[in-house]
Design an enzyme around this catalytic site. Structure first.
Site, mmCIF file in Angstrom:
data_model
loop_
_atom_site.group_PDB
_atom_site.id
_atom_site.type_symbol
_atom_site.label_atom_id
_atom_site.label_comp_id
_atom_site.label_asym_id
_atom_site.label_seq_id
_atom_site.Cartn_x
_atom_site.Cartn_y
_atom_site.Cartn_z
ATOM 1 N N ASP A 13 0.807 -1.223 0.000
ATOM 2 C CA ASP A 13 0.000 0.000 0.000
ATOM 3 C C ASP A 13 0.843 1.276 0.000
ATOM 4 O OD1 ASP A 13 -2.298 -1.699 0.276
ATOM 5 O OD2 ASP A 13 -1.776 -1.888 2.391
ATOM 6 N N LYS A 16 1.877 2.197 -5.171
ATOM 7 C CA LYS A 16 2.498 1.706 -6.415
ATOM 8 C C LYS A 16 1.584 1.939 -7.612
ATOM 9 C CE LYS A 16 3.029 -2.468 -4.666
ATOM 10 N NZ LYS A 16 2.857 -2.347 -3.212
ATOM 11 N N GLY A 40 -4.352 -4.576 -4.008
ATOM 12 C CA GLY A 40 -5.337 -3.559 -4.344
ATOM 13 C C GLY A 40 -4.598 -2.314 -4.777
ATOM 14 N N HIS A 41 -4.618 -2.039 -6.071
ATOM 15 C CA HIS A 41 -3.920 -0.860 -6.574
ATOM 16 C C HIS A 41 -4.934 0.208 -6.961
ATOM 17 C CE1 HIS A 41 -0.097 -3.362 -7.654
ATOM 18 N NE2 HIS A 41 -0.305 -3.236 -6.370
ATOM 19 N N GLN A 220 2.762 -6.853 -3.702
ATOM 20 C CA GLN A 220 2.841 -6.510 -2.275
ATOM 21 C C GLN A 220 4.175 -5.830 -1.957
ATOM 22 O OE1 GLN A 220 1.507 -9.719 -3.075
ATOM 23 N NE2 GLN A 220 -0.549 -8.986 -2.650
HETATM 24 P P1 IMP Z 1 -2.500 -13.047 1.890
HETATM 25 O O1 IMP Z 1 -1.553 -12.490 0.879
HETATM 26 O O2 IMP Z 1 -3.944 -12.839 1.563
HETATM 27 O O3 IMP Z 1 -2.171 -14.468 2.241
HETATM 28 O O4 IMP Z 1 -2.251 -12.233 3.260
HETATM 29 C C1 IMP Z 1 -1.031 -12.281 3.955
HETATM 30 C C2 IMP Z 1 -0.689 -10.919 4.550
HETATM 31 O O5 IMP Z 1 -0.367 -10.025 3.500
HETATM 32 C C3 IMP Z 1 -1.841 -10.265 5.321
HETATM 33 O O6 IMP Z 1 -1.310 -9.532 6.405
HETATM 34 C C4 IMP Z 1 -2.447 -9.312 4.305
HETATM 35 O O7 IMP Z 1 -3.123 -8.248 4.915
HETATM 36 C C5 IMP Z 1 -1.186 -8.855 3.597
HETATM 37 N N1 IMP Z 1 -1.437 -8.386 2.246
HETATM 38 C C6 IMP Z 1 -1.679 -9.118 1.137
HETATM 39 N N2 IMP Z 1 -1.831 -8.309 0.070
HETATM 40 C C7 IMP Z 1 -1.663 -7.056 0.496
HETATM 41 C C8 IMP Z 1 -1.669 -5.780 -0.166
HETATM 42 O O8 IMP Z 1 -1.849 -5.654 -1.375
HETATM 43 N N3 IMP Z 1 -1.448 -4.700 0.652
HETATM 44 C C9 IMP Z 1 -1.202 -4.823 1.970
HETATM 45 N N4 IMP Z 1 -1.188 -5.983 2.614
HETATM 46 C C10 IMP Z 1 -1.412 -7.087 1.886
#
Ligand code: IMP
Length: 426
Positions: A13, A16, A40-41, A220
Site C-alpha cells: 500500500d 504503487k 489492491g492498486h 505486495q
Molecule cells: P495473503 O496475501 O492474503 O495471504 O495475506 C497475507 C498478509 O499479506 C496479510 O497480512 C495481508 O493483509 C497482507 N497483504 C496481502 N496483500 C496485500 C496488499 O496488497 N497490501 C497490503 N497488505 C497485503
C-alpha cells in the site's frame, strides 16, 4: 526507458498503483510477477477512481499491454470480474492482456482452506486463497492455467486435489457439491479466459530483444516477502525485485533498474510486528487523512512513523536505484515528525533489521525528531517550492538511506506529483 522493476519498500500500500500508472505512459508492457487478487492498486485519473486487484494498472493507459506472469496466482472468477469491470468502464482488455499458461489457478477450495487456516494461524490474510494456492504449487499438486484450460487434465488434477484435501474440507462443505460447482464455473469461464493465455516467458524475452520498454510491478511490499518479510506474517510469494526472474521467466541480466516506492510514514494491514505503530490519536489522524483502509478488504490500516531500519533493509534486498516518496501531504499538519533510526531490545541496539520474530515483535523504536512544515503542500509541482522543513525531511531520508528520491507524490491525482530527477527513466 530502461526495463524497470517497481517494488513496494514497506508492508504494501505504498502507492504503487499511481506510480505505475504514471510511468507506464513511457512503457510498452506492464507485467505483474507475483501475488494475486490479494493486492489492491488504486489509481485516480480524470476524476475517476479505479481499484485493480489482479490486472496491472498499466491497462488504464491507452495502447499499453499487460502481462500476468507465471509467478502470479490467478482466480478465474476474480479475473473475469475484473475484465468485465474494465470493459464496462470503456477500457478494452482484449489483445492487451496476456496471462501465463503456467501461472497457478486459485480454486474455491483454496479460499475455504485460507479461512480454515486463518482460524489457527491468525495472519490476517485477505482470505482470497493465495497461501493455499501457492502451497499447492510447491506441494506439486497445483492446477496451472494450461491444466485448467484442458478439460481432461483439469478433471484429473481436481480429483486428486479433492481426495487429498478431503479430511479438511469435509468439515466445512459437501465435497461432491463443491466439485460440481467448480466444474460448472469452469465451464462458463474457460472460453473467456483461453484467449488471454500465452507462453509469457517467451513473449517477454522476445520483447526485451526488440528493445521494448517494460515495467515489472510487484503486488505486495518487501516486508510481506515470504523469505525476507516478517515471517510468518507475510504473503506467500516474493515481491522483492529478485522475484521478477522466477515470476516471469527472465534472467537477471535483462533487468536494468529498480525503483522503490516508500510512503512518507508506515502502514500495515493484517497482523504482525510493526515497531513504529502508533495506537494513539496520531496514528488515527494518519489513517483518516491518508484514507488508510485496505483496498481489497476495507480493513483499517495500522499507521505509524517512517521506519528507516526497515526501509534500509528493503533497499538492500531490492538493490534500489531510486525511490519514490508517496503521500507526503498526509504529514502536512504535524508540528514534529519522527523517523525511526534503530530498535532497542533487551538493552541491545539494532541498526540492521532483526530477523528473529521475538526481537522484531518486542523491540521498541529509537526516533530522531524533525520539525514539521505545518502547511499544505497541495498543488506544489516543483521541489524548490516545497516548504524548507519538507525539503529537510526528504533530504534526511536520502542522507540516511543513501538512495535518491526521484519523485514525490503529494496527492492521489496524477497531477499531484513532483518529479525531482528526470533521469529516472534514462
Ligand atoms: P495473503 O496475501 O492474503 O495471504 O495475506 C497475507 C498478509 O499479506 C496479510 O497480512 C495481508 O493483509 C497482507 N497483504 C496481502 N496483500 C496485500 C496488499 O496488497 N497490501 C497490503 N497488505 C497485503
Amino acid at each position: 526507458m530502461p526495463n524497470l522493476v517497481i517494488v513496494g519498500l514497506q508492508w504494501g500500500d505504498e502507492g504503487k498503483g499511481k506510480v505505475v500508472h504514471h510511468l507506464s505512459e513511457k512503457a510498452d508492457y506492464i507485467i505483474r510477477y507475483q501475488g494475486g487478487n490479494n493486492a489492491g492498486h488504486t489509481v485516480v485519473f480524470d476524476n475517476k477512481t479505479f481499484v485493480l486487484h489482479l490486472i496491472p494498472s498499466g491497462i488504464l493507459q491507452k495502447n499499453k499491454k499487460c502481462i500476468i506472469g507465471n509467478g502470479v496466482v490467478v482466480d478465474p472468477e476474480a479475473l473475469i470480474e475484473e475484465i468485465d469491470f474494465l470493459q464496462k468502464k470503456g477500457i478494452t482488455v482484449k489483445n492487451r492482456l496476456f496471462i501465463s499458461s503456467t501461472c497457478h489457478v486459485i480454486l474455491p477450495y483454496h479460499r475455504l482452506l485460507d479461512g480454515i487456516r486463518e482460524k489457527v494461524q491468525n495472519i490476517g490474510t485477505t482470505k482470497k486463497g493465495i497461501g493455499p494456492a501457492y502451497a499447492d504449487k510447491y506441494e506439486r499438486s497445483g492446477m496451472r492455467m494450461c491444466d485448467y484450460i484442458d478439460e481432461e487434465t483439469f478433471n484429473e488434477v481436481l480429483d486428486k486435489n479433492l481426495k487429498e484435501k478431503k479430511a479438511v474440507l469435509e468439515s466445512v462443505c459437501d465435497i461432491s457439491k463443491l466439485k460440481s460447482e467448480i466444474q460448472g464455473k469452469r465451464a462458463i469461464l474457460v472460453d473467456n479466459i483461453k484467449e488471454y493465455v500465452a507462453d509469457t516467458s517467451l513473449m517477454i524475452n522476445i520483447l526485451i530483444e526488440k528493445d521494448k520498454h517494460i515495467i515489472f510491478e510487484s503486488a505486495q511490499g518487501t516486508l510481506l516477502d515470504v523469505d525476507f518479510g516478517t515471517y510468518p506474517y507475510v504473503t506467500s510469494s516474493n515481491p522483492i525485485s529478485g522475484g521478477v526472474c522466477a515470476g516471469c521467466g527472465v534472467g537477471p541480466t535483462k533487468i536494468d533498474k529498480v525503483l522503490g516506492i516508500v510512503k512518507a510514514y508506515t502502514t500495515r494491514v493484517g497482523e504482525g510486528p510493526f515497531p513504529t505503530e502508533l495506537k494513539d490519536s496520531t496514528g488515527e489522524y494518519m489513517r483518516s487523512k491518508g484514507k488508510e483502509f485496505g483496498a481489497t478488504t476495507g480493513r483499517p490500516r495500522r499507521c505509524g512513523w517512517l521506519d528507516l531500519v526497515a526501509l534500509k533493509y528493503a533497499i538492500r534486498l531490492n538493490g534500489c536505484n531510486y525511490m519514490v516518496l508517496t503521500k507526503l501531504d498526509v504529514l502536512d499538519d504535524f508540528e514534529k515528525i519522527k523517523i525511526c533510526t534503530g530498535y532497542k531490545y533487551n538493552n541491545e541496539i539494532f541498526k540492521d533489521f532483526p530477523l528473529s520474530r521475538k526481537i522484531i515483535q518486542n523491540c521498541s523504536p529509537i526516533y530522531i525528531e524533525l520539525p514539521g512544515w505545518n502547511q499544505s503542500i497541495k498543488g506544489i509541482t516543483e521541489f524548490k517550492k516545497l516548504p524548507e522543513n519538507a525539503k529537510k525531511y526528504i533530504k534526511k531520508i536520502e542522507q540516511l538511506t543513501d538512495v535518491k528520491i526521484a519523485v514525490i507524490s503529494n496527492g492521489r491525482d496524477k497531477k499531484e506529483t513532483i518529479v525531482v530527477d528526470k533521469n529516472i527513466l534514462k
